[in-house]
Structure formats: structure tokens, C-alpha cells
Design a protein around this motif. Structure first.
Motif, PDB file in Angstrom:
ATOM      1  N   TRP A 169       0.829  -1.206   0.000  1.00  0.00           N
ATOM      2  CA  TRP A 169       0.000   0.000   0.000  1.00  0.00           C
ATOM      3  C   TRP A 169       0.866   1.260   0.000  1.00  0.00           C
ATOM      4  O   TRP A 169       1.793   1.390   0.807  1.00  0.00           O
ATOM      5  N   GLU A 170       0.555   2.176  -0.898  1.00  0.00           N
ATOM      6  CA  GLU A 170       1.236   3.466  -0.941  1.00  0.00           C
ATOM      7  C   GLU A 170       0.384   4.495  -0.202  1.00  0.00           C
ATOM      8  O   GLU A 170      -0.779   4.697  -0.568  1.00  0.00           O
ATOM      9  N   PRO A 171       0.914   5.139   0.839  1.00  0.00           N
ATOM     10  CA  PRO A 171       0.121   6.114   1.586  1.00  0.00           C
ATOM     11  C   PRO A 171      -0.443   7.206   0.673  1.00  0.00           C
ATOM     12  O   PRO A 171       0.239   7.685  -0.234  1.00  0.00           O
ATOM     13  N   ILE A 172      -1.679   7.579   0.946  1.00  0.00           N
ATOM     14  CA  ILE A 172      -2.351   8.626   0.172  1.00  0.00           C
ATOM     15  C   ILE A 172      -2.107   9.962   0.868  1.00  0.00           C
ATOM     16  O   ILE A 172      -2.337  10.089   2.069  1.00  0.00           O
ATOM     17  N   GLU A 173      -1.629  10.934   0.085  1.00  0.00           N
ATOM     18  CA  GLU A 173      -1.306  12.236   0.666  1.00  0.00           C
ATOM     19  C   GLU A 173      -2.260  13.306   0.140  1.00  0.00           C
ATOM     20  O   GLU A 173      -2.493  13.411  -1.056  1.00  0.00           O
ATOM     21  N   TRP A 174      -2.800  14.089   1.067  1.00  0.00           N
ATOM     22  CA  TRP A 174      -3.679  15.215   0.747  1.00  0.00           C
ATOM     23  C   TRP A 174      -2.892  16.501   0.956  1.00  0.00           C
ATOM     24  O   TRP A 174      -2.138  16.632   1.923  1.00  0.00           O
ATOM     25  N   SER A 175      -3.089  17.450   0.062  1.00  0.00           N
ATOM     26  CA  SER A 175      -2.400  18.728   0.181  1.00  0.00           C
ATOM     27  C   SER A 175      -3.187  19.687   1.065  1.00  0.00           C
ATOM     28  O   SER A 175      -4.352  19.433   1.410  1.00  0.00           O
ATOM     29  N   GLU A 176      -2.568  20.797   1.423  1.00  0.00           N
ATOM     30  CA  GLU A 176      -3.243  21.810   2.225  1.00  0.00           C
ATOM     31  C   GLU A 176      -4.472  22.344   1.504  1.00  0.00           C
ATOM     32  O   GLU A 176      -5.511  22.601   2.122  1.00  0.00           O
ATOM     33  N   GLN A 177      -4.388  22.469   0.178  1.00  0.00           N
ATOM     34  CA  GLN A 177      -5.511  22.979  -0.605  1.00  0.00           C
ATOM     35  C   GLN A 177      -6.666  21.982  -0.661  1.00  0.00           C
ATOM     36  O   GLN A 177      -7.813  22.362  -0.906  1.00  0.00           O
ATOM     37  N   GLU A 178      -6.378  20.719  -0.432  1.00  0.00           N
ATOM     38  CA  GLU A 178      -7.404  19.671  -0.449  1.00  0.00           C
ATOM     39  C   GLU A 178      -7.944  19.345   0.937  1.00  0.00           C
ATOM     40  O   GLU A 178      -8.798  18.469   1.080  1.00  0.00           O
ATOM     41  N   LEU A 179      -7.443  20.037   1.951  1.00  0.00           N
ATOM     42  CA  LEU A 179      -7.737  19.655   3.326  1.00  0.00           C
ATOM     43  C   LEU A 179      -9.221  19.715   3.649  1.00  0.00           C
ATOM     44  O   LEU A 179      -9.752  18.820   4.323  1.00  0.00           O
ATOM     45  N   ASP A 180      -9.918  20.761   3.183  1.00  0.00           N
ATOM     46  CA  ASP A 180     -11.342  20.877   3.501  1.00  0.00           C
ATOM     47  C   ASP A 180     -12.120  19.670   3.000  1.00  0.00           C
ATOM     48  O   ASP A 180     -12.973  19.120   3.710  1.00  0.00           O
ATOM     49  N   SER A 181     -11.833  19.229   1.771  1.00  0.00           N
ATOM     50  CA  SER A 181     -12.524  18.051   1.231  1.00  0.00           C
ATOM     51  C   SER A 181     -12.094  16.778   1.939  1.00  0.00           C
ATOM     52  O   SER A 181     -12.880  15.848   2.098  1.00  0.00           O
ATOM     53  N   GLY A 182     -10.824  16.740   2.364  1.00  0.00           N
ATOM     54  CA  GLY A 182     -10.350  15.558   3.058  1.00  0.00           C
ATOM     55  C   GLY A 182     -11.018  15.376   4.406  1.00  0.00           C
ATOM     56  O   GLY A 182     -11.409  14.265   4.766  1.00  0.00           O
ATOM     57  N   LEU A 183     -11.163  16.463   5.151  1.00  0.00           N
ATOM     58  CA  LEU A 183     -11.770  16.357   6.474  1.00  0.00           C
ATOM     59  C   LEU A 183     -13.285  16.218   6.394  1.00  0.00           C
ATOM     60  O   LEU A 183     -13.872  15.389   7.091  1.00  0.00           O
ATOM     61  N   ILE A 184     -13.942  17.034   5.582  1.00  0.00           N
ATOM     62  CA  ILE A 184     -15.402  16.972   5.433  1.00  0.00           C
ATOM     63  C   ILE A 184     -15.723  16.879   3.950  1.00  0.00           C
ATOM     64  O   ILE A 184     -15.713  17.869   3.216  1.00  0.00           O
ATOM     65  N   TRP A 185     -15.982  15.681   3.474  1.00  0.00           N
ATOM     66  CA  TRP A 185     -16.355  15.485   2.074  1.00  0.00           C
ATOM     67  C   TRP A 185     -17.712  16.125   1.795  1.00  0.00           C
ATOM     68  O   TRP A 185     -17.906  16.823   0.828  1.00  0.00           O
ATOM     69  N   TYR A 186     -18.641  15.841   2.691  1.00  0.00           N
ATOM     70  CA  TYR A 186     -19.892  16.599   2.723  1.00  0.00           C
ATOM     71  C   TYR A 186     -20.483  16.493   4.111  1.00  0.00           C
ATOM     72  O   TYR A 186     -20.156  15.591   4.876  1.00  0.00           O
ATOM     73  N   GLY A 187     -21.340  17.459   4.428  1.00  0.00           N
ATOM     74  CA  GLY A 187     -21.955  17.483   5.746  1.00  0.00           C
ATOM     75  C   GLY A 187     -21.638  18.777   6.460  1.00  0.00           C
ATOM     76  O   GLY A 187     -21.196  19.749   5.844  1.00  0.00           O
ATOM     77  N   PRO A 188     -21.821  18.796   7.752  1.00  0.00           N
ATOM     78  CA  PRO A 188     -21.684  20.040   8.512  1.00  0.00           C
ATOM     79  C   PRO A 188     -20.238  20.505   8.577  1.00  0.00           C
ATOM     80  O   PRO A 188     -19.310  19.707   8.590  1.00  0.00           O
ATOM     81  N   GLN A 189     -20.061  21.803   8.597  1.00  0.00           N
ATOM     82  CA  GLN A 189     -18.744  22.403   8.762  1.00  0.00           C
ATOM     83  C   GLN A 189     -18.664  22.985  10.172  1.00  0.00           C
ATOM     84  O   GLN A 189     -19.648  23.448  10.723  1.00  0.00           O
ATOM     85  N   GLY A 190     -17.487  22.975  10.740  1.00  0.00           N
ATOM     86  CA  GLY A 190     -17.344  23.543  12.076  1.00  0.00           C
ATOM     87  C   GLY A 190     -16.018  23.147  12.681  1.00  0.00           C
ATOM     88  O   GLY A 190     -15.284  22.330  12.146  1.00  0.00           O
ATOM     89  N   SER A 191     -15.701  23.739  13.802  1.00  0.00           N
ATOM     90  CA  SER A 191     -14.443  23.492  14.478  1.00  0.00           C
ATOM     91  C   SER A 191     -14.651  22.618  15.706  1.00  0.00           C
ATOM     92  O   SER A 191     -15.638  22.753  16.416  1.00  0.00           O
ATOM     93  N   MET A 192     -13.708  21.706  15.927  1.00  0.00           N
ATOM     94  CA  MET A 192     -13.745  20.859  17.113  1.00  0.00           C
ATOM     95  C   MET A 192     -12.360  20.850  17.744  1.00  0.00           C
ATOM     96  O   MET A 192     -11.727  19.822  17.879  1.00  0.00           O
ATOM     97  N   GLU A 193     -11.857  22.014  18.089  1.00  0.00           N
ATOM     98  CA  GLU A 193     -10.493  22.114  18.572  1.00  0.00           C
ATOM     99  C   GLU A 193     -10.343  21.734  20.039  1.00  0.00           C
ATOM    100  O   GLU A 193      -9.260  21.401  20.483  1.00  0.00           O
ATOM    101  N   ASP A 194     -11.412  21.830  20.820  1.00  0.00           N
ATOM    102  CA  ASP A 194     -11.278  21.506  22.234  1.00  0.00           C
ATOM    103  C   ASP A 194     -11.162  19.993  22.424  1.00  0.00           C
ATOM    104  O   ASP A 194     -11.861  19.218  21.812  1.00  0.00           O
ATOM    105  N   THR A 195     -10.216  19.592  23.231  1.00  0.00           N
ATOM    106  CA  THR A 195      -9.933  18.178  23.452  1.00  0.00           C
ATOM    107  C   THR A 195      -9.663  17.975  24.934  1.00  0.00           C
ATOM    108  O   THR A 195      -9.668  18.914  25.714  1.00  0.00           O
ATOM    109  N   THR A 196      -9.403  16.740  25.333  1.00  0.00           N
ATOM    110  CA  THR A 196      -9.120  16.468  26.746  1.00  0.00           C
ATOM    111  C   THR A 196      -7.684  15.972  26.887  1.00  0.00           C
ATOM    112  O   THR A 196      -7.143  15.324  25.991  1.00  0.00           O
ATOM    113  N   PRO A 197      -7.032  16.278  28.009  1.00  0.00           N
ATOM    114  CA  PRO A 197      -5.609  15.965  28.150  1.00  0.00           C
ATOM    115  C   PRO A 197      -5.343  14.478  28.304  1.00  0.00           C
ATOM    116  O   PRO A 197      -6.150  13.734  28.837  1.00  0.00           O
ATOM    117  N   CYS A 198      -4.188  14.076  27.792  1.00  0.00           N
ATOM    118  CA  CYS A 198      -3.723  12.706  27.971  1.00  0.00           C
ATOM    119  C   CYS A 198      -2.845  12.631  29.214  1.00  0.00           C
ATOM    120  O   CYS A 198      -2.044  13.524  29.448  1.00  0.00           O
TER     121      CYS A 198
END
Length: 311
Positions: free
Chosen positions: A282-311
Motif C-alpha cells: 500500500w502506498e500512503p495517500i497524501e492530501w495537500s493543504e488545498q485539499e484539506l477541507d474536502s479531506g476532512l469533510i467530504w460533505y456534511g456540517p462544517q465547524g471546528s472541534m479544537e477543544d480536546t481532553t488531556p492525555c
């Protein structure tokens, strides 16, 4: 022979509101309550065979106690311990029964602070008779709450994802499946696995620059209809859906629904679809910065989820 990891085993979470977290994961999400050890409660999905895939422990603040990985054979636990000690990584031995249902294990932290556990021996208790599936290749009848089938993956954030990607590859045998590279050459995210799943762990850039945080843990649903049903159940309980509801990722091709445990703020992803990888070359698939929006959300709601919990 090099030590090998077989799969993701479980996530151990600490919650400041045990009653509400247990209600969320057991009664709403539908994980089965398996066992107790002191104040800790052990749960698993109806298709999980191991003693537990999630544990909840009360504490003063939400955090991750550890993320656990099952080795391919018992001797691999000792091999991992030797390998880690040789490179100067402190390890803690967990004796049989110290974590209920589990045999001897090691705990350690990755260079950025992620708390990992490696084990092999684990109990596989049968379901109680009144919950037991008539299908011999199932554990429970799926009859409670949202009822995801099994644990799927974890997603963690860090200030230097590339360093963690390399460590996981060099020390635990993870393979890169998909990644995101920014225009300046910096790798901002990677989806890695030791199984045919497109990812057992995602390691992403933390925009706040923190070194080790859990973004989410994920459980697998059989199909997108189950995701939509889950959204209805969550709204019946007046639990907010992050970003407004379900959507589909470009990276991994999976349908998703994100929701937070109201007792702790730990984020859960209900995950369906995706694809499996069987090719040894398998050859890893690489997404560019310009493709990032489609990579993260192909379709559906847009929004930020930056808050996380500590490890």
C-alpha cells in the motif's frame, strides 16, 4: 523477531461526573456494563469479545489514563518492554488483575506524552444469559441504546505529528495509510494502522500547540442508517450533536457523528463505512493543504472541534 501489535484494545478515561458519564456511555450509547473494580466501571460494545474496550474512573478532572494496545502474542509484551527500556523510555509493569480482566502489561508514555499500555492476556467473558446472542459469533444481542458494534480507533492531537508518526512506525509497527501535508512541507496529520482498518489511530496537529491531547475515541456502527438513528436518539435525550449532525469524511471515506459525554467532555465519534486495506505494498495517500477541507469533510456540517481532553 520483532514484537508486533495486533489491534487497539481499550481506552481508559477519567471523568469528573461519573454518574452522568456512565449514563451516557451505558444507557444512551448502549455499551454493556461488564465489571467493576473499586470505583472503575468496565464496558464494551455488543460485538467486542474482550473484557472491556472502555473504562470509566471518577476523578477531579477529565483526562485519559491510558490507551491500550493488544500485542500479537504474550512474549511480545516482554519484547516491547526490552525495546523501550533500551531506548531509555521508562515503563511501568501492570501485574495480572491490577486492571481487572487483564493479564500482565506495560504502561509508558510516548515522547510527546501519550499514555500507552501494551498487553496480551485478557479475559473474554460471555454475556449474561438474558443478554446473550443466539448467534454464536456475536457476544450480546444489540438491544440497548445506540448500540455500536465494536471499538474502532482513537484520534489524538499533538504539536509535532510527524515525530509521533515516525515513533509509532519505528517502535510499534504502525503503517501510514493517509496523511495531510501543508504547503510548507509540514505533515499536519496522519491516519495509521496495524490492522486492515484505514486507521487504528489518527495523529493530528494541535492548533493550540499542546503536546498530547485526546481528540476522540470511536466506536463502529454497521451502516449510515445506524448513524442517523444515533442522531435521533441523542436529540431525544437533548444531547447536542457537534457541528450540527452527521457527515462524511473524505479521508477514510467514513460517515461520522461526533458527540461529547456530558459528564466529562470526552468526545465520541460514531463511525461507519470507511475502507479496508489488504495490499502489502500500500502506498500512503497524501492530501495537500488545498485539499484539506474536502479531506476532512467530504460533505456534511462544517465547524471546528479544537477543544480536546488531556492525555
Amino acid at each position: 523477531m520483532a514484537a508486533e501489535i495486533a489491534k487497539l484494545g481499550h481506552t481508559a478515561l477519567v471523568t469528573p461526573n461519573m454518574e452522568k458519564s456512565l449514563w451516557f456511555f451505558r444507557d444512551v450509547i448502549g455499551l454493556e456494563e461488564v465489571d467493576h473494580q473499586g470505583d472503575t466501571v468496565f464496558l464494551r460494545a455488543w460485538g467486542d469479545w474482550e473484557h472491556h474496550t472502555l473504562s470509566l474512573t471518577p476523578g477531579s478532572e477529565a483526562r485519559v489514563d491510558h490507551m491500550a494496545w493488544r500485542a500479537k502474542q504474550a512474549s511480545d509484551v516482554d519484547l516491547f518492554a526490552e525495546q523501550l527500556k533500551a531506548q531509555g523510555t521508562p515503563i511501568q509493569w501492570i501485574e495480572p488483575g491490577e486492571e481487572k480482566g487483564q493479564g500482565r502489561a506495560i504502561r509508558f508514555r510516548l515522547p510527546n506524552g501519550y499514555p500507552f499500555e501494551i498487553y496480551y492476556d485478557i479475559e473474554k467473558p460471555k454475556a449474561p444469559e438474558d443478554k446473550k446472542s443466539r448467534l454464536k459469533n456475536n457476544v450480546y444481542r444489540p438491544s440497548n441504546g445506540i448500540a455500536p458494534r465494536r471499538i474502532d480507533h482513537v484520534n489524538v492531537w499533538t504539536s509535532n505529528p510527524g515525530e509521533v508518526h515516525q515513533w509509532l512506525s519505528d517502535n510499534m509497527g504502525f503503517k501510514m495509510r493517509e496523511s495531510v501535508r501543508l504547503s510548507n512541507g509540514f505533515v499536519a496529520g496522519g491516519w495509521m494502522s496495524v490492522t486492515p482498518l484505514v486507521h487504528d489511530i489518527g495523529v493530528m496537529l494541535d492548533p493550540k500547540g499542546q503536546s498530547s491531547r485526546l481528540h476522540h475515541l470511536a466506536y463502529y456502527m454497521d451502516n449510515v442508517t445506524d448513524i442517523l438513528r444515533a442522531a435521533d436518539i441523542l436529540r431525544e435525550y437533548n444531547i447536542p450533536l457537534e457541528m450540527g449532525g452527521p457527515g462524511r469524511h473524505g479521508i477514510s471515506q467514513a460517515f461520522f457523528l461526533y458527540v461529547k459525554d456530558p459528564g466529562s467532555g470526552h468526545r465520541l465519534e460514531l463511525f461507519s463505512g470507511g475502507y479496508l486495506i489488504f495490499d502489502p505494498d500500500w502506498e500512503p495517500i497524501e492530501w495537500s493543504e488545498q485539499e484539506l477541507d474536502s479531506g476532512l469533510i467530504w460533505y456534511g456540517p462544517q465547524g471546528s472541534m479544537e477543544d480536546t481532553t488531556p492525555c
